[in-house]
Design an enzyme around this catalytic site. Structure first.
Site, PDB file in Angstrom:
ATOM      1  N   TRP A 255       1.143   5.633  -1.827  1.00 16.39           N
ATOM      2  CA  TRP A 255       0.814   6.577  -2.891  1.00 16.39           C
ATOM      3  C   TRP A 255       1.821   6.594  -4.028  1.00 16.39           C
ATOM      4  CZ3 TRP A 255      -2.048  11.662  -3.171  1.00 16.39           C
ATOM      5  CH2 TRP A 255      -3.343  11.513  -2.659  1.00 16.39           C
TER       6      TRP A 255
ATOM      7  N   TYR B 100       0.828  -1.206   0.000  1.00 12.00           N
ATOM      8  CA  TYR B 100       0.000   0.000   0.000  1.00 12.00           C
ATOM      9  C   TYR B 100       0.865   1.260   0.000  1.00 12.00           C
ATOM     10  CZ  TYR B 100      -3.463   3.503   1.025  1.00 12.00           C
ATOM     11  OH  TYR B 100      -4.260   4.620   0.944  1.00 12.00           O
TER      12      TYR B 100
HETATM   13  N1  LIG Z   1      -2.388   8.482  12.134  1.00 11.23           N
HETATM   14  C1  LIG Z   1      -2.751   8.535  10.847  1.00 11.23           C
HETATM   15  N2  LIG Z   1      -2.178   7.705   9.957  1.00 11.23           N
HETATM   16  C2  LIG Z   1      -2.541   7.757   8.664  1.00 11.23           C
HETATM   17  C3  LIG Z   1      -3.516   8.676   8.217  1.00 11.23           C
HETATM   18  C4  LIG Z   1      -4.125   9.530   9.178  1.00 11.23           C
HETATM   19  O1  LIG Z   1      -5.015  10.338   8.857  1.00 11.23           O
HETATM   20  N3  LIG Z   1      -3.695   9.446  10.472  1.00 11.23           N
HETATM   21  N4  LIG Z   1      -3.872   8.710   6.881  1.00 11.23           N
HETATM   22  C5  LIG Z   1      -3.707   7.491   6.133  1.00 11.23           C
HETATM   23  C6  LIG Z   1      -3.888   7.713   4.693  1.00 11.23           C
HETATM   24  S1  LIG Z   1      -5.389   8.390   4.235  1.00 11.23           S
HETATM   25  C7  LIG Z   1      -2.976   7.366   3.765  1.00 11.23           C
HETATM   26  S2  LIG Z   1      -3.376   7.498   2.101  1.00 11.23           S
HETATM   27  C8  LIG Z   1      -1.675   6.803   4.159  1.00 11.23           C
HETATM   28  C9  LIG Z   1      -0.530   7.264   3.246  1.00 11.23           C
HETATM   29  O2  LIG Z   1       0.533   6.391   3.401  1.00 11.23           O
HETATM   30  P1  LIG Z   1       1.633   6.186   2.270  1.00 11.23           P
HETATM   31  O3  LIG Z   1       1.020   6.267   0.921  1.00 11.23           O
HETATM   32  O4  LIG Z   1       2.400   4.965   2.607  1.00 11.23           O
HETATM   33  O5  LIG Z   1       2.523   7.489   2.510  1.00 11.23           O
HETATM   34  P2  LIG Z   1       3.645   8.147   1.596  1.00 11.23           P
HETATM   35  O6  LIG Z   1       4.485   8.946   2.521  1.00 11.23           O
HETATM   36  O7  LIG Z   1       3.014   8.866   0.467  1.00 11.23           O
HETATM   37  O8  LIG Z   1       4.459   6.899   1.109  1.00 11.23           O
HETATM   38  C10 LIG Z   1       4.897   6.723  -0.179  1.00 11.23           C
HETATM   39  C11 LIG Z   1       6.313   6.173  -0.136  1.00 11.23           C
HETATM   40  O9  LIG Z   1       6.697   5.852  -1.468  1.00 11.23           O
HETATM   41  C12 LIG Z   1       7.994   6.375  -1.731  1.00 11.23           C
HETATM   42  N5  LIG Z   1       8.062   6.664  -3.158  1.00 11.23           N
HETATM   43  C13 LIG Z   1       7.674   7.780  -3.813  1.00 11.23           C
HETATM   44  N6  LIG Z   1       7.880   7.654  -5.132  1.00 11.23           N
HETATM   45  C14 LIG Z   1       8.410   6.425  -5.322  1.00 11.23           C
HETATM   46  C15 LIG Z   1       8.842   5.712  -6.480  1.00 11.23           C
HETATM   47  O10 LIG Z   1       8.753   6.176  -7.596  1.00 11.23           O
HETATM   48  N7  LIG Z   1       9.317   4.451  -6.276  1.00 11.23           N
HETATM   49  C16 LIG Z   1       9.418   3.892  -5.038  1.00 11.23           C
HETATM   50  N8  LIG Z   1       9.896   2.655  -4.952  1.00 11.23           N
HETATM   51  N9  LIG Z   1       9.035   4.555  -3.945  1.00 11.23           N
HETATM   52  C17 LIG Z   1       8.532   5.796  -4.080  1.00 11.23           C
HETATM   53  C18 LIG Z   1       8.110   7.599  -0.856  1.00 11.23           C
HETATM   54  O11 LIG Z   1       9.456   7.887  -0.598  1.00 11.23           O
HETATM   55  C19 LIG Z   1       7.314   7.199   0.385  1.00 11.23           C
HETATM   56  O12 LIG Z   1       8.142   6.620   1.361  1.00 11.23           O
HETATM   57  O13 LIG Z   1      -1.386   7.148   5.504  1.00 11.23           O
HETATM   58  C20 LIG Z   1      -2.408   6.739   6.396  1.00 11.23           C
HETATM   59  N10 LIG Z   1      -1.957   6.902   7.767  1.00 11.23           N
HETATM   60  N1  LIG Z   2      -1.446  18.712   2.412  1.00  8.36           N
HETATM   61  C1  LIG Z   2      -1.885  17.438   2.326  1.00  8.36           C
HETATM   62  N2  LIG Z   2      -3.119  17.203   1.828  1.00  8.36           N
HETATM   63  C2  LIG Z   2      -3.572  15.922   1.733  1.00  8.36           C
HETATM   64  C3  LIG Z   2      -2.774  14.816   2.090  1.00  8.36           C
HETATM   65  C4  LIG Z   2      -1.472  15.103   2.625  1.00  8.36           C
HETATM   66  O1  LIG Z   2      -0.716  14.183   3.003  1.00  8.36           O
HETATM   67  N3  LIG Z   2      -1.070  16.409   2.710  1.00  8.36           N
HETATM   68  N4  LIG Z   2      -3.246  13.530   1.952  1.00  8.36           N
HETATM   69  C5  LIG Z   2      -4.376  13.290   1.066  1.00  8.36           C
HETATM   70  C6  LIG Z   2      -5.021  12.005   1.397  1.00  8.36           C
HETATM   71  S1  LIG Z   2      -4.205  10.559   1.048  1.00  8.36           S
HETATM   72  C7  LIG Z   2      -6.244  11.904   1.943  1.00  8.36           C
HETATM   73  S2  LIG Z   2      -6.947  10.375   2.206  1.00  8.36           S
HETATM   74  C8  LIG Z   2      -7.012  13.103   2.293  1.00  8.36           C
HETATM   75  C9  LIG Z   2      -7.671  12.931   3.650  1.00  8.36           C
HETATM   76  O2  LIG Z   2      -8.636  13.872   3.821  1.00  8.36           O
HETATM   77  P1  LIG Z   2      -9.296  14.008   5.246  1.00  8.36           P
HETATM   78  O3  LIG Z   2      -9.537  12.696   5.828  1.00  8.36           O
HETATM   79  O4  LIG Z   2     -10.464  14.895   5.069  1.00  8.36           O
HETATM   80  O5  LIG Z   2      -8.118  14.808   5.996  1.00  8.36           O
HETATM   81  P2  LIG Z   2      -7.625  14.933   7.465  1.00  8.36           P
HETATM   82  O6  LIG Z   2      -6.635  16.055   7.388  1.00  8.36           O
HETATM   83  O7  LIG Z   2      -7.173  13.653   8.023  1.00  8.36           O
HETATM   84  O8  LIG Z   2      -8.892  15.383   8.302  1.00  8.36           O
HETATM   85  C10 LIG Z   2      -9.582  16.593   8.073  1.00  8.36           C
HETATM   86  C11 LIG Z   2     -10.061  17.167   9.384  1.00  8.36           C
HETATM   87  O9  LIG Z   2     -11.032  16.339   9.990  1.00  8.36           O
HETATM   88  C12 LIG Z   2     -11.125  16.733  11.334  1.00  8.36           C
HETATM   89  N5  LIG Z   2     -11.594  15.638  12.161  1.00  8.36           N
HETATM   90  C13 LIG Z   2     -10.893  14.606  12.653  1.00  8.36           C
HETATM   91  N6  LIG Z   2     -11.675  13.807  13.411  1.00  8.36           N
HETATM   92  C14 LIG Z   2     -12.910  14.350  13.378  1.00  8.36           C
HETATM   93  C15 LIG Z   2     -14.160  13.992  13.946  1.00  8.36           C
HETATM   94  O10 LIG Z   2     -14.318  13.002  14.643  1.00  8.36           O
HETATM   95  N7  LIG Z   2     -15.225  14.798  13.650  1.00  8.36           N
HETATM   96  C16 LIG Z   2     -15.115  15.918  12.886  1.00  8.36           C
HETATM   97  N8  LIG Z   2     -16.207  16.611  12.641  1.00  8.36           N
HETATM   98  N9  LIG Z   2     -13.939  16.276  12.360  1.00  8.36           N
HETATM   99  C17 LIG Z   2     -12.864  15.510  12.582  1.00  8.36           C
HETATM  100  C18 LIG Z   2      -9.749  17.161  11.757  1.00  8.36           C
HETATM  101  O11 LIG Z   2      -9.804  18.384  12.460  1.00  8.36           O
HETATM  102  C19 LIG Z   2      -8.988  17.229  10.454  1.00  8.36           C
HETATM  103  O12 LIG Z   2      -8.185  18.384  10.340  1.00  8.36           O
HETATM  104  O13 LIG Z   2      -6.157  14.248   2.354  1.00  8.36           O
HETATM  105  C20 LIG Z   2      -5.412  14.406   1.142  1.00  8.36           C
HETATM  106  N10 LIG Z   2      -4.815  15.711   1.189  1.00  8.36           N
HETATM  107 MO   LIG Z   3      -5.366   8.747   1.906  1.00  8.05          MO
END
Ligand SMILES: Nc1nc2c(c(=O)[nH]1)N[C@H]1C(S)=C(S)[C@@H](COP(=O)(O)OP(=O)(O)OC[C@H]3O[C@@H](n4cnc5c(=O)[nH]c(N)nc54)[C@H](O)[C@@H]3O)O[C@H]1N2
Ligand SMILES: Nc1nc2c(c(=O)[nH]1)N[C@H]1C(S)=C(S)[C@@H](COP(=O)(O)OP(=O)(O)OC[C@H]3O[C@@H](n4cnc5c(=O)[nH]c(N)nc54)[C@H](O)[C@@H]3O)O[C@H]1N2
Ligand SMILES: [Mo]
Length: 767
Positions: free
Chosen positions: A112, A110
């Site tokens: 991005w 898993y």
């Molecule tokens: N506590 C908490 N944890 C969360 C979340 C949260 O809201 N709270 N959000 C979750 C969500 S929504 C998501 S999507 C995940 C994201 O989790 P990930 O998608 O695992 O996060 P990234 O840091 O984007 O990891 C991508 C990795 O791929 C590597 N990479 C980039 N380009 C390339 C390439 O071309 N080749 C190779 N081999 N590697 C590459 C980067 O260096 C990086 O280490 O995290 C989740 N974890």
């Molecule tokens: N800059 C930046 N933007 C991103 C990403 C990133 O890594 N960096 N990641 C992208 C990815 S993979 C994803 S999946 C999306 C995720 O998109 P979201 O899931 O919408 O993003 P978050 O920032 O985790 O959460 C948004 C807000 O929800 C609020 N929140 C948390 N818990 C609760 C709750 O119980 N109730 C309510 N009402 N609010 C709550 C928090 O205050 C938080 O700031 O973001 C994307 N956008």
């Molecule tokens: Mo995500």
């Protein structure tokens, strides 16, 4: 010096190239709202933390697989040649397959990866391992794992969370009130999977504001909405949204403001939900007064807002974060039920849609053309776990878990293959993951940088960044396709994931099958041509490949009509039924009720999160931790780069603490604090603010995990990774999604002398 267009998840940008390096960046001229993250590209690409050459953990090289215990991350690496590394990887793959079969290989991988869609690491791991006979895979995602399973039962598909949702122009023209659960943070809207040529979302929000749409942001964080939106802020206790939505429903019922004609024609199961809301089934009416105690919101404000919704064209929206929590299915299902009761589903600017504030391009008007992509093929093994159950998988071979009416039995994993993701960023409860990571015999990682995942692998293969190879970037939520020509030579000995896998497939005897005779440039052209063919179905004529590559991008024209989610269904529910068992919106689902899950019964219910302010654990850990998406990076990507580095407090991730909570703990701005609970602890830098409600702290995700001692569960993280503290449990037996947002912690001043240190370069010693 020369200037070239390139592309990333944070958008297209112009790169200035000088002496073989990316020297500076500037915005793409078509982007109305460029992300600042591009500023971090030069320092990231040329960081000291790049993996310079193939590396093997010393004990693994000397003694082979099996010699694992407590060594990963703690032992030095030995540099090896590419030939040796590829020999070793193919040998181990062959051995595991022969001895244990493909089901002993975990290749979910898993993550991005890059915005480049062809050399897309995760797709390539799948293509490679599927070609090798299959692997254990992961289904759904960390972003909206609970919704991905729930929504098909309730509304017949995932469009409401994945898009397309009702277009912004329809909102601008018709909506009077937009309710934003979780807000709509600008930083989140500058990210798109596959990148954007134009970040349209912030501009659409501004247009909606200018058109007089009233916004209400229901969130524990004030800064989830920019000040310019002028939204009314309703601070809510995290995890309490379902209670609030039930109280909205209660208010509508007792004031006879429910659209019974809509419910009758388009839904099933309302009566059972109504009886629950009124308290007939459990003795507790879900009144505004009841919800007030749970949410911390004044009862009159709750009922007042419910009536405002009934008075005007209302768009209900919730960020994806709401369902990344214990019982994360419930707030979404409840909001759908509320939307149905208001009777505006399928009308212009009305109804519901999830994620408007989560990611760029939700609601961007767009023809349904497809983006160029690499093909993964099919997993011959057909085995997959719910995405966020990966630590369980490694820890508990043979265990069976319930999942969406079925069961999944965890195979015994011997080898893990990861490329394009960072589990030591994304997975919850890192100490538990450290234990789990000890189990497999071999861990192979392709990485660009020395992330904690690379650091804790046995074999690390250095990957190029997307700027060191040709590719093409595009997203189903944006109208641009962007050429990504190679900008610079590979850094160090880095190779493209595609070339690494082609080579390995050669060693293992299926190179032809893997490459289909194409090099990467051949795939780019092929994938583009496929998109071009498919675009014609939608009356879109894309230029020939050579012209596209020369111009650097194409912009697909906007559609002529607004898209309205469930518009067809509303117009004629008999001719256009939903893909649910009843063909309607299921406020009560016989299917889900039939699964018999206490943690997800047949209609939306209030189930307090396990970690909740009145739970027993709250006596010791009284603060609710929000670990949201970072503003200065993309997840863990770009953490070791300009913007993220500049945002740290004395080298550590900033944690937002309400001034009152800080005062009672004698914490001052800039103090180093220890954030802890029974699962783990990290250090962070205190930032005091009234932007976060009392009783809540906010620590963004993505600071690279940097423990005092690797491979030692319970070790203090020095850098501020919130996943030291989060819960590793599924949302429910239905969705089994990640539940990161439900975590209780305590924060104290840290009086120790631990240096933040140089997190960036691990101690990699040769020999
Ligand atoms: N506590 C908490 N944890 C969360 C979340 C949260 O809201 N709270 N959000 C979750 C969500 S929504 C998501 S999507 C995940 C994201 O989790 P990930 O998608 O695992 O996060 P990234 O840091 O984007 O990891 C991508 C990795 O791929 C590597 N990479 C980039 N380009 C390339 C390439 O071309 N080749 C190779 N081999 N590697 C590459 C980067 O260096 C990086 O280490 O995290 C989740 N974890
Ligand atoms: N800059 C930046 N933007 C991103 C990403 C990133 O890594 N960096 N990641 C992208 C990815 S993979 C994803 S999946 C999306 C995720 O998109 P979201 O899931 O919408 O993003 P978050 O920032 O985790 O959460 C948004 C807000 O929800 C609020 N929140 C948390 N818990 C609760 C709750 O119980 N109730 C309510 N009402 N609010 C709550 C928090 O205050 C938080 O700031 O973001 C994307 N956008
Ligand atoms: Mo995500």
């Amino acid at each position: 010096m020369s200037r070239r267009l390139s592309h990333a998840h944070w958008g297209a940008f112009e790169a200035d190239l000088k002496n073989g390096r990316i020297d500076a960046v500037s915005p793409f001229s078509h982007d109305s709202h460029p992300s600042a993250l591009a500023q971090s590209v030069p320092s990231a690409v040329h960081a000291a933390s790049r993996v310079a050459q193939p590396m093997v953990r010393k004990g693994y090289l000397l003694r082979g697989p099996g010699d694992v215990s407590r060594r990963r991350g703690a032992e030095p690496f030995v540099p090896v040649s590419w030939d040796e590394a590829l020999q070793l990887v193919s040998q181990q793959l062959r051995n595991v397959k022969e001895e244990h079969g493909n089901k002993a290989i975990f290749g979910g991988s898993y993550g991005w990866s890059s915005a480049g869609r062809i050399n897309h690491a995760r797709t390539l791991v799948h293509r490679f391992l599927y070609g090798f006979g299959g692997c254990v895979d992961q289904v759904t995602n960390y972003s909206w794992g609970a919704a991905a399973v729930l929504l098909p039962h309730i509304v017949g598909g995932i469009e409401a969370v994945a898009g397309p949702v009702t277009d912004w122009p329809s909102i601008v023209k018709n909506t009077k009130l937009m309710v934003l659960f979780g807000g709509a943070a600008e930083k989140n809207m500058l990210i798109t999977t596959g990148g954007a040529g134009n970040h349209e979302s912030p501009g659409w929000l501004k247009q909606a504001r200018d058109a007089g749409v009233e916004f209400v942001s229901i969130s524990p964080l004030k800064r989830d909405c920019s000040d310019w939106l002028g939204a009314e802020w309703l601070p809510i206790r995290p995890g309490a949204d379902t209670a609030l939505i039930l109280a909205f429903a209660h208010t509508l019922i007792v004031n006879e403001r429910v659209d019974l004609a809509f419910l009758d024609r388009y839904t099933v199961g309302y009566e059972r939900f109504r009886d629950y809301v009124l308290g007939f089934t459990d003795g507790t009416p879900k009144s505004a007064a009841w919800a007030s105690g749970l949410t911390g919101i004044d009862a009159a404000r709750i009922s007042g807002l419910a009536l405002r919704m009934a008075d005007a064209r209302t768009m209900l929206s919730a960020t994806w974060s709401l369902q990344r929590a214990d019982h994360g299915e419930q707030p979404y299902w409840a909001l759908i039920a509320l939307g149905a009761m208001l009777g505006q589903v399928g009308l212009p600017g009305g109804g519901f849609g999830f994620g408007y504030g989560s990611i760029n391009g939700m609601g961007t008007p767009r023809r349904p053309t497809s983006s160029p992509a690499m093909e993964s093929g099919k997993n011959p093994l057909g085995l997959a776990i719910p995405v966020a159950r990966m630590a369980d998988l490694l820890l508990q071979p043979g265990r069976t878990i319930p999942f969406n009416g079925n069961t999944v039995t965890y195979p015994d994993i011997k080898l893990v293959y990861w490329a394009g993701g960072n589990p030591f960023h994304h997975h919850q409860d890192i100490n538990r993951l450290v234990e789990a990571w000890n189990r497999p015999e071999t861990i192979i990682v392709h990485e660009v940088w020395w992330t904690a995942t690379a650091r804790q692998a046995d074999i690390v293969l250095p990957a190029t960044t997307t700027f060191e190879r040709d590719d093409v970037g595009a997203s189903p939520r944006d109208r641009f396709i962007v050429a990504m020509p190679q900008l610079i030579e590979p850094v160090g000995q880095a190779r493209n994931d595609y070339d690494i896998f082609s080579n390995l497939a050669g060693h293992l005897g299926f190179r032809e099958q893997f490459t289909e005779g194409r090099d990467i440039r051949g795939w780019i052209e092929y994938a583009y041509d496929q998109s071009r063919l498919k675009a014609r179905v939608h009356n879109v004529e894309l230029p020939e490949f050579s012209r596209f590559w020369r111009d650097g991008f194409v912009e697909v024209p906007s559609p002529e009509e607004d898209f309205i989610l469930f518009g067809d269904f509303r117009a004629d529910p008999v001719a256009n039924p939903l893909r649910t068992p009843s063909g309607r919106i299921e406020i009560f689902s016989e299917t889900i009720a039939g699964f018999g899950y206490d943690n997800c019964p047949g209609h939306p219910v209030w189930l307090p999160p396990k970690e909740w302010h009145s739970a027993k654990a709250a006596a010791r850990f009284p603060l609710h931790l929000i670990s949201n998406q970072p503003s200065t990076r993309l997840h863990s990507q770009l953490d070791d780069a300009k913007l993220s580095r500049e945002s740290k407090v004395a080298g550590r991730e900033p944690i937002l603490i309400n001034s009152i909570d800080a005062a009672s703990r004698r914490i001052e701005n800039g103090d180093t604090v220890r954030v802890f609970n029974d699962r783990g602890a990290c250090l962070a830098g205190a930032v005091l603010s009234g932007d976060v409600m009392e009783g809540v702290v906010q620590l963004a995700s993505g600071a690279w995990y940097h423990p005092e001692a690797y491979a030692t569960p319970g070790s203090l993280d020095l850098h501020g990774n919130p996943n030291m503290l989060t819960r590793d449990e599924g949302t429910s037996f239905l969705g089994q999604g990640p539940s990161a947002q439900s975590a209780l912690v305590e924060v104290e001043r840290f009086l120790g002398e631990r240096q933040a240190g140089d997190f960036q370069m691990p101690q990699v010693k040769a020999g």
